[in-house]
Write a protein that holds these residues in place. Structure first.
Motif, short mmCIF file in Angstrom:
data_model
loop_
_atom_site.label_atom_id
_atom_site.label_comp_id
_atom_site.label_asym_id
_atom_site.label_seq_id
_atom_site.Cartn_x
_atom_site.Cartn_y
_atom_site.Cartn_z
N LYS A 158 69.70 -6.70 -17.90
CA LYS A 158 70.54 -7.74 -18.63
C LYS A 158 69.14 -8.28 -19.68
O LYS A 158 69.12 -9.29 -19.88
CB LYS A 158 70.80 -8.86 -18.01
N ILE A 159 68.43 -7.27 -20.46
CA ILE A 159 67.61 -7.45 -21.25
C ILE A 159 67.89 -8.28 -22.45
O ILE A 159 67.26 -9.39 -22.82
CB ILE A 159 66.85 -6.21 -21.80
N LEU A 160 69.14 -7.91 -23.21
CA LEU A 160 69.57 -8.58 -24.41
C LEU A 160 70.08 -10.28 -23.93
O LEU A 160 69.82 -11.12 -24.63
CB LEU A 160 70.85 -8.21 -25.00
N GLN A 161 70.62 -10.28 -22.73
CA GLN A 161 71.02 -11.50 -22.26
C GLN A 161 69.72 -12.50 -22.00
O GLN A 161 69.53 -13.77 -22.21
CB GLN A 161 71.70 -11.56 -20.84
N GLY A 162 68.87 -12.04 -21.38
CA GLY A 162 67.40 -12.78 -21.02
C GLY A 162 66.87 -13.08 -22.41
O GLY A 162 66.31 -14.17 -22.53
N VAL A 163 66.78 -12.19 -23.49
CA VAL A 163 66.16 -12.59 -24.84
C VAL A 163 67.00 -14.11 -25.26
O VAL A 163 66.22 -14.99 -25.83
CB VAL A 163 66.11 -11.54 -25.68
N ARG A 164 68.30 -13.85 -25.23
CA ARG A 164 69.11 -15.12 -25.76
C ARG A 164 68.93 -16.39 -24.95
O ARG A 164 68.67 -17.36 -25.41
CB ARG A 164 70.43 -14.64 -25.90
N GLU A 165 68.90 -16.23 -23.57
CA GLU A 165 68.41 -17.18 -22.73
C GLU A 165 67.13 -17.91 -22.80
O GLU A 165 67.06 -19.13 -22.91
CB GLU A 165 68.58 -16.86 -21.12
N ARG A 166 66.15 -16.94 -23.18
CA ARG A 166 64.76 -17.55 -23.14
C ARG A 166 64.31 -17.87 -24.57
O ARG A 166 63.43 -18.40 -24.70
CB ARG A 166 63.85 -16.51 -22.62
N GLU A 167 64.96 -17.48 -25.66
CA GLU A 167 64.49 -17.62 -27.09
C GLU A 167 64.17 -19.15 -27.43
O GLU A 167 63.33 -19.51 -28.48
CB GLU A 167 65.39 -17.01 -28.15
N GLY A 168 65.22 -20.04 -26.88
CA GLY A 168 64.74 -21.59 -27.28
C GLY A 168 63.59 -22.02 -26.59
O GLY A 168 63.01 -22.62 -27.58
N SER A 169 63.15 -21.43 -25.54
CA SER A 169 62.11 -22.08 -24.96
C SER A 169 60.79 -21.60 -25.73
O SER A 169 59.60 -22.32 -25.80
CB SER A 169 62.00 -22.00 -23.53
N PHE A 170 61.03 -20.24 -25.97
CA PHE A 170 59.94 -19.48 -26.74
C PHE A 170 59.64 -20.16 -28.04
O PHE A 170 58.69 -20.53 -28.65
CB PHE A 170 60.11 -17.97 -26.98
N ARG A 171 60.74 -20.67 -28.83
CA ARG A 171 60.71 -21.18 -30.32
C ARG A 171 59.84 -22.63 -29.96
O ARG A 171 58.92 -23.20 -30.63
CB ARG A 171 62.04 -21.33 -30.79
N ALA A 172 60.39 -23.48 -28.80
CA ALA A 172 59.81 -24.89 -28.65
C ALA A 172 58.41 -24.60 -28.36
O ALA A 172 57.69 -25.58 -28.67
CB ALA A 172 60.71 -25.37 -27.41
N THR A 173 57.88 -23.63 -27.54
CA THR A 173 56.62 -23.52 -27.23
C THR A 173 55.68 -23.36 -28.40
O THR A 173 54.72 -23.78 -28.63
CB THR A 173 56.66 -22.25 -26.34
N LEU A 174 56.18 -22.54 -29.24
CA LEU A 174 55.46 -22.14 -30.54
C LEU A 174 55.33 -23.34 -31.61
O LEU A 174 54.41 -23.44 -32.12
CB LEU A 174 56.02 -20.75 -31.09
#
Length: 463
Positions: free
Chosen positions: A349-365
């Motif tokens: 579920k690689i695509l789903q994982g990116v979508r689930e985590r991208e918000g936290s990635f953005r917020a961290t950066l």
């Protein structure tokens, strides 16, 4: 894997290896970085030091390093059939992969032309556009429109489409008939539009930027323009996502002038934006998708031009032939690896994982925005640019001398020394780009932010 010791590797690298896009004078008094292995999101150099791969190799390593399952897929195929060209013949791995990509691609993009990599895919798309229009009775359609600062490859045709003068001038004259329009850097909307728009209304800026394509088509003559090449998120310049409505308006323009819309997804396809294709994410229908990089997660070289049924139709008649191809396009080992890669995408579920985590990635950066030197953090999915500025209030950038000192003289080496492999780039405004393997989680995001912060805080004392 090699019998060379470290000193031998250094000597051989400096004497014989011509590295790509590399200023070799740097290594007159510095060692060449030698990476010997990878595991997960990390790579290791010849002296055992570990680095977080925050660039996915080069926007490539979707599943990280050291995947035995992908290596085993390559070995199994090589034992069975190591090589067979797709010149009037086929082999099962290429057939099966073409079938899977056709099923995944949007709309009627059902025809898959394999290449060795991304530049070849772009080259193929331009050749197809010109060939197609000749066959359907519009032989004057041959010109291409692309965006300023955009990078589309290094072959003569793809480099001509590229919008980076500094990469082109030493190879000119190139292929004629390519023209540039403004890009979608919302942070610089005021500069790009000459003060007409300030970026506070992203949709208005997107409409304006798209309409410049229509202006360019009219200026060159609609009967002479064959295609528009656009990345879903433009890489060079530091990750420019499309404003709302941008691609929908571009599609309208292309339809009204019978111009092909080529979605250059060499970076953006295969999960980088959380979808199999970037066109899916932003809801538009291209006539051609060019792709490569993440298709095999870097475990073998492969690219693909994915074209609509409409573009194939003339080549299904009589003696018409697309006289174009590559020896290693659709290589059996590469296509077998790609099939296994796409299978893993589904299973894990690689695509789903990116979508689930991208918000936290953005917020961290975005935590880095508290630094005076960080003007903008932008991107989508696992694909971000951090723009550096001299003056945050005015958005003033660095001049050439300052950029040279900051990026090449300090940032690139300092980030690597701190254990982070990413990219400090000034093709356009100075940026740090991060595009890690799609398996990365919050611990990796935190590590990226912390290292970048430490390096930038030190760097601010240099300017």
């Amino acid at each position: 894997m090699t019998s060379y010791d470290y000193d031998q590797l250094q000597r051989a690298a400096k004497d014989h290896l011509w590295m790509h896009f590399t200023r070799h004078s740097v290594y007159a008094d510095h060692d060449v970085p030698v990476i010997v292995r990878g595991e997960g999101a990390y790579i290791y150099d010849a002296q055992g030091k570990r680095y977080l791969d925050a660039l996915g190799g080069l926007f490539v390593s979707q599943l990280g390093h050291g995947r035995a399952d992908l290596a085993e897929a390559a070995a199994a195929q090589a034992k069975e059939l190591a090589f067979m060209p797709l010149w009037s013949y086929a082999h099962p791995a290429a057939i099966e992969l073409a079938d899977k990509l056709a099923a995944a691609a949007p709309g009627d993009l059902n025809r898959i032309f394999f290449t060795s990599g991304g530049g070849e895919a772009v080259e193929s798309a331009w050749k197809l556009a010109k060939n197609y229009f000749k066959l359907v009775g519009k032989p004057m359609k041959h010109k291409v429109i692309s965006r300023s600062i955009a990078y589309h490859g290094t072959t003569q045709g793809a480099l001509s489409i590229t919008g980076l003068p500094g990469l082109k001038e030493q190879f000119e004259p190139l292929v004629p008939s390519t023209f540039r329009v403004p890009n979608t850097n919302l942070y610089r909307a005021d500069e790009i539009t000459g003060g007409f728009l300030d970026g506070s209304d992203p949709e208005a800026f997107g409409r304006w930027a798209a309409d410049q394509i229509a202006v360019a088509i009219e200026n060159e003559g609609p009967d002479t323009v064959a295609a528009v090449f656009l990345e879903p998120v433009q890489n060079s310049g530091g990750c420019f996502p499309p404003p709302p409505g941008y691609f929908q308006r571009v599609r309208e323009i292309c339809d009204s002038y019978d111009v092909l819309l080529v979605s250059d997804e060499v970076i953006c396809a295969y999960g980088r934006l959380g979808y199999m294709f970037g066109a899916e994410r932003y809801g538009y229908q291209p006539d051609i998708i060019t792709s490569a990089k993440g298709l095999t997660a870097g475990y073998a070289p492969l690219g693909a031009m994915i074209a609509s049924d409409r573009l194939m139709e003339p080549f299904l008649e009589g003696t018409n032939t697309f006289y174009h191809g590559y020896t290693f396009g659709g290589h059996p080992v590469s296509t077998a690896v790609a099939l296994k890669n796409l299978q893993i995408f589904e299973e894990e579920k690689i695509l789903q994982g990116v979508r689930e985590r991208e918000g936290s990635f953005r917020a961290t950066l975005e935590k880095l925005l508290d630094l005076p030197i960080v003007g903008d953090v932008r991107g989508d999915g696992y694909f971000y640019g951090i723009e550096l500025v001299k003056d945050k209030a005015t958005k003033e950038s660095f001049d050439d001398e300052e950029s040279e000192k900051l990026l090449r003289g300090y940032l690139s080496g300092a980030l690597f020394a701190e254990g982070l492999y990413c990219r400090a780039d000034d093709r356009g405004d100075p940026v740090i780009q991060v595009s890690p393997p799609l398996i990365c989680d919050q611990s990796h995001f935190d590590e990226m932010e912390q290292i970048i912060r430490v390096v930038l805080e030190k760097g601010m004392t240099l300017i």
